[in-house]
Design a protein around this motif. Structure first.
Motif, PDB file in Angstrom:
ATOM      1  N   UNK A  15      53.488  26.894  69.685  1.00  0.00           N
ATOM      2  CA  UNK A  15      52.581  25.932  70.311  1.00  0.00           C
ATOM      3  C   UNK A  15      52.126  24.904  69.284  1.00  0.00           C
ATOM      4  N   UNK A  16      52.104  23.642  69.676  1.00  0.00           N
ATOM      5  CA  UNK A  16      51.455  22.619  68.874  1.00  0.00           C
ATOM      6  C   UNK A  16      49.955  22.678  69.155  1.00  0.00           C
ATOM      7  N   UNK A  17      49.164  21.983  68.352  1.00  0.00           N
ATOM      8  CA  UNK A  17      47.723  21.964  68.629  1.00  0.00           C
ATOM      9  C   UNK A  17      47.424  21.171  69.890  1.00  0.00           C
ATOM     10  N   UNK A  18      48.296  20.243  70.234  1.00  0.00           N
ATOM     11  CA  UNK A  18      48.145  19.569  71.526  1.00  0.00           C
ATOM     12  C   UNK A  18      48.391  20.560  72.662  1.00  0.00           C
ATOM     13  N   UNK A  19      49.377  21.448  72.489  1.00  0.00           N
ATOM     14  CA  UNK A  19      49.619  22.501  73.483  1.00  0.00           C
ATOM     15  C   UNK A  19      48.408  23.427  73.598  1.00  0.00           C
ATOM     16  N   UNK A  20      47.843  23.783  72.447  1.00  0.00           N
ATOM     17  CA  UNK A  20      46.655  24.642  72.444  1.00  0.00           C
ATOM     18  C   UNK A  20      45.520  23.981  73.209  1.00  0.00           C
ATOM     19  N   UNK A  52      43.634  25.486  76.437  1.00  0.00           N
ATOM     20  CA  UNK A  52      42.189  25.671  76.477  1.00  0.00           C
ATOM     21  C   UNK A  52      41.562  24.869  77.613  1.00  0.00           C
ATOM     22  N   UNK A  53      42.084  23.675  77.859  1.00  0.00           N
ATOM     23  CA  UNK A  53      41.585  22.859  78.967  1.00  0.00           C
ATOM     24  C   UNK A  53      41.830  23.561  80.297  1.00  0.00           C
ATOM     25  N   UNK A  85      37.764  22.203  81.698  1.00  0.00           N
ATOM     26  CA  UNK A  85      37.238  20.936  81.188  1.00  0.00           C
ATOM     27  C   UNK A  85      38.174  20.402  80.118  1.00  0.00           C
ATOM     28  N   UNK A  86      38.107  19.103  79.855  1.00  0.00           N
ATOM     29  CA  UNK A  86      39.041  18.493  78.920  1.00  0.00           C
ATOM     30  C   UNK A  86      38.707  18.858  77.471  1.00  0.00           C
ATOM     31  N   UNK A  87      39.708  19.340  76.756  1.00  0.00           N
ATOM     32  CA  UNK A  87      39.598  19.581  75.316  1.00  0.00           C
ATOM     33  C   UNK A  87      40.741  18.809  74.668  1.00  0.00           C
ATOM     34  N   UNK A  88      40.407  17.852  73.821  1.00  0.00           N
ATOM     35  CA  UNK A  88      41.387  16.960  73.226  1.00  0.00           C
ATOM     36  C   UNK A  88      41.811  17.464  71.853  1.00  0.00           C
ATOM     37  N   UNK A  89      42.976  17.001  71.410  1.00  0.00           N
ATOM     38  CA  UNK A  89      43.408  17.218  70.035  1.00  0.00           C
ATOM     39  C   UNK A  89      43.542  15.873  69.346  1.00  0.00           C
ATOM     40  N   UNK A  90      42.967  15.773  68.122  1.00  0.00           N
ATOM     41  CA  UNK A  90      43.033  14.551  67.329  1.00  0.00           C
ATOM     42  C   UNK A  90      43.546  14.880  65.944  1.00  0.00           C
ATOM     43  N   UNK A  91      44.630  14.216  65.533  1.00  0.00           N
ATOM     44  CA  UNK A  91      45.172  14.385  64.179  1.00  0.00           C
ATOM     45  C   UNK A  91      44.482  13.415  63.235  1.00  0.00           C
ATOM     46  N   UNK A  92      44.089  13.917  62.031  1.00  0.00           N
ATOM     47  CA  UNK A  92      43.404  13.090  61.039  1.00  0.00           C
ATOM     48  C   UNK A  92      44.072  13.291  59.681  1.00  0.00           C
ATOM     49  N   UNK A  93      43.674  12.463  58.711  1.00  0.00           N
ATOM     50  CA  UNK A  93      44.190  12.608  57.350  1.00  0.00           C
ATOM     51  C   UNK A  93      43.513  13.775  56.653  1.00  0.00           C
ATOM     52  N   UNK A  94      44.081  14.182  55.505  1.00  0.00           N
ATOM     53  CA  UNK A  94      43.477  15.266  54.727  1.00  0.00           C
ATOM     54  C   UNK A  94      42.067  14.915  54.286  1.00  0.00           C
ATOM     55  N   UNK A  95      41.869  13.696  53.821  1.00  0.00           N
ATOM     56  CA  UNK A  95      40.542  13.302  53.347  1.00  0.00           C
ATOM     57  C   UNK A  95      39.536  13.318  54.484  1.00  0.00           C
ATOM     58  N   UNK A  96      39.951  12.857  55.645  1.00  0.00           N
ATOM     59  CA  UNK A  96      39.052  12.885  56.799  1.00  0.00           C
ATOM     60  C   UNK A  96      38.710  14.320  57.173  1.00  0.00           C
ATOM     61  N   UNK A  97      39.697  15.209  57.056  1.00  0.00           N
ATOM     62  CA  UNK A  97      39.436  16.591  57.441  1.00  0.00           C
ATOM     63  C   UNK A  97      38.526  17.293  56.433  1.00  0.00           C
ATOM     64  N   UNK A  98      38.661  16.945  55.160  1.00  0.00           N
ATOM     65  CA  UNK A  98      37.730  17.513  54.173  1.00  0.00           C
ATOM     66  C   UNK A  98      36.287  17.158  54.537  1.00  0.00           C
ATOM     67  N   UNK A  99      36.074  15.955  55.008  1.00  0.00           N
ATOM     68  CA  UNK A  99      34.728  15.554  55.428  1.00  0.00           C
ATOM     69  C   UNK A  99      34.271  16.357  56.639  1.00  0.00           C
ATOM     70  N   UNK A 100      35.200  16.637  57.563  1.00  0.00           N
ATOM     71  CA  UNK A 100      34.869  17.464  58.724  1.00  0.00           C
ATOM     72  C   UNK A 100      34.453  18.860  58.282  1.00  0.00           C
ATOM     73  N   UNK A 101      35.206  19.455  57.341  1.00  0.00           N
ATOM     74  CA  UNK A 101      34.877  20.790  56.849  1.00  0.00           C
ATOM     75  C   UNK A 101      33.509  20.827  56.190  1.00  0.00           C
ATOM     76  N   UNK A 102      33.187  19.780  55.449  1.00  0.00           N
ATOM     77  CA  UNK A 102      31.892  19.733  54.756  1.00  0.00           C
ATOM     78  C   UNK A 102      30.741  19.789  55.749  1.00  0.00           C
ATOM     79  N   UNK A 156      45.159  35.178  76.298  1.00  0.00           N
ATOM     80  CA  UNK A 156      43.941  35.173  75.475  1.00  0.00           C
ATOM     81  C   UNK A 156      42.957  34.128  75.975  1.00  0.00           C
ATOM     82  N   UNK A 157      43.451  32.904  76.238  1.00  0.00           N
ATOM     83  CA  UNK A 157      42.568  31.818  76.646  1.00  0.00           C
ATOM     84  C   UNK A 157      41.882  32.131  77.972  1.00  0.00           C
ATOM     85  N   UNK A 158      42.624  32.663  78.931  1.00  0.00           N
ATOM     86  CA  UNK A 158      42.015  32.992  80.226  1.00  0.00           C
ATOM     87  C   UNK A 158      40.960  34.086  80.087  1.00  0.00           C
ATOM     88  N   UNK A 159      41.279  35.124  79.301  1.00  0.00           N
ATOM     89  CA  UNK A 159      40.323  36.219  79.130  1.00  0.00           C
ATOM     90  C   UNK A 159      39.068  35.753  78.399  1.00  0.00           C
TER      91      UNK A 159
END
Length: 290
Positions: free
Chosen positions: A205-210, A214-215, A220-237, A278-281
Motif C-alpha cells: 500500500x502507498x500512503x495514498x492507499x492508506x 482510512x477514509x 470522512x476524508x483523510x488526505x495524504x500530503x507528501x513533503x520535503x525532509x526539512x518540512x517533515x522535520x518541522x512537523x516532527x518537532x 484493521x482499519x474497519x475494526x
C-alpha cells in the motif's frame, strides 16, 4: 548486493541449546509499549509469567541504564527485546549486543528480537543477538498498522491529513497482533530457534492507499500530503519527536521494502491480517472518533 537482497539475509544460527518449551518467566522489554503489551498479554494467557521491562515496573528496566539489567534478568528463561527508540538510532547496536551477552551470562535460554526491515543497523543488532550465546529468533517487521491509531500517526488521522516525506513508495504494513502472536510463539514454543521471520501484511500500500482505506473505514476524508525532509522535520518537532525519524522514514520508504514476505505464515501457519480489516475494526472501536 542490493538492499532488498541484504534485508532478506539472516545471521548464522548459534550452536547454543534451545530453551525448553515450558518457559516460566519471560522478560518483556518495552512491556508497556505497542508490541510489548500485546506480547505480555499472550504470555499471561498461555500461563507464563511476563515480567514487564520498563523504568516504572516493580523491577525497573532501562535500556539506557545497564545497572538495571541484572535484576531484570534474574530468574528469566526468555526475553523479548524491543529497543526504544529504534534499532537504527546511534548506539542501539552496542546496547542491544551488550544486553544480549548479559542475558546469556545470566542463563537466559532464548531471546526474541523485534527488528525492522531494510535497516542496516537493525541487521547489525540481529547479528549481535545471534552471536551472544543464547537461542534466538528475529521478528523483522514492516511498518505497523497501529501507528495510525496508537502512535505518531493518530493525531494526523484525527486531523484528517497524513503528512510524510514520501510520495509513491509502497509498504506492506503489518498488524501488531500478528507480530505479538509470532513473538509469543517464538518465546514459548520449540521450532523457532535461529529463524528470521520477516513479517508483512498481505498487500503493498502507498500512503495514498492508506489514506483511502482510512477514509472508507471512518466515513470522512483523510488526505495524504507528501513533503520535503526539512518540512517533515518541522512537523516532527511540533509533536515532540526526534528529527532523526525523518531520515529513518526517508530511508526505509525508498522502495527497498516494497515486497511481501511470508513470515507470519511460516511462524503461525496462517495468513497475515489485512490493513482494511484493521482499519474497519479500529474505526468500530471509536479510536478515530472526532
Amino acid at each position: 548486493m542490493n538492499e532488498n537482497t541484504k534485508s532478506n539475509q539472516k545471521p548464522a544460527a548459534t550452536t547454543a541449546s534451545t530453551a525448553p518449551t515450558a518457559v516460566r518467566t519471560v522478560l518483556v522489554t518495552g512491556g508497556t509499549g505497542k508490541t510489548g503489551r500485546r506480547v505480555a498479554e499472550r504470555l499471561t494467557a498461555l500461563g507464563h509469567t511476563a515480567r514487564i521491562g520498563s523504568r516504572t515496573a516493580p523491577i525497573p528496566f532501562d535500556w539506557a541504564d545497564d545497572t538495571t539489567w541484572d535484576a531484570a534478568l534474574e530468574g528469566v528463561s526468555a526475553a523479548y527485546l524491543a529497543y526504544y527508540p529504534d534499532l537504527a538510532f546511534p548506539g542501539a547496536v552496542e546496547t542491544v549486543g551488550a544486553f544480549a551477552r548479559r542475558a546469556a551470562k545470566a542463563g537466559v535460554g532464548r531471546l526474541v528480537l523485534l527488528s525492522g526491515r531494510g535497516e542496516e543497523a537493525a541487521q547489525a543488532a540481529e547479528a549481535a543477538v545471534a552471536e551472544a550465546g543464547t537461542g534466538w529468533t528475529v521478528v523483522r517487521c514492516a511498518w505497523f498498522d497501529q501507528n495510525f491509531s496508537e502512535s505518531f500517526f493518530l493525531d494526523p488521522v484525527l486531523a484528517g491529513e497524513l503528512v510524510l516525506p514520501t510520495g509513491i513508495a509502497v509498504e506492506p504494513f503489518v498488524d501488531i497482533d500478528d507480530i505479538a502472536d509470532v513473538a509469543a510463539a517464538a518465546l514459548t514454543e520449540d521450532g523457532h530457534d535461529g529463524e528470521v521471520y520477516e513479517l508483512t501484511g498481505p498487500h503493498l500500500l502507498s500512503f495514498a492507499d492508506v489514506a483511502a482505506e482510512l477514509s472508507a473505514a471512518t466515513g470522512r476524508e483523510i488526505r495524504f500530503t507528501a513533503v520535503s525532509l526539512e518540512e517533515y522535520r518541522a512537523v516532527l518537532a511540533t509533536v515532540g519527536l526526534p528529527g532523526e525519524f525523518a531520515d529513518l522514514f526517508s530511508m526505509v520508504l525508498d522502495g527497498r521494502n516494497a515486497h511481501l514476505a511470508d513470515g507470519v505464515r511460516r511462524a503461525l501457519g496462517r495468513p497475515p491480517r489485512d490493513f482494511a480489516d484493521y482499519a474497519r475494526a479500529t474505526a468500530a472501536s471509536g479510536a478515530w472518533n472526532v
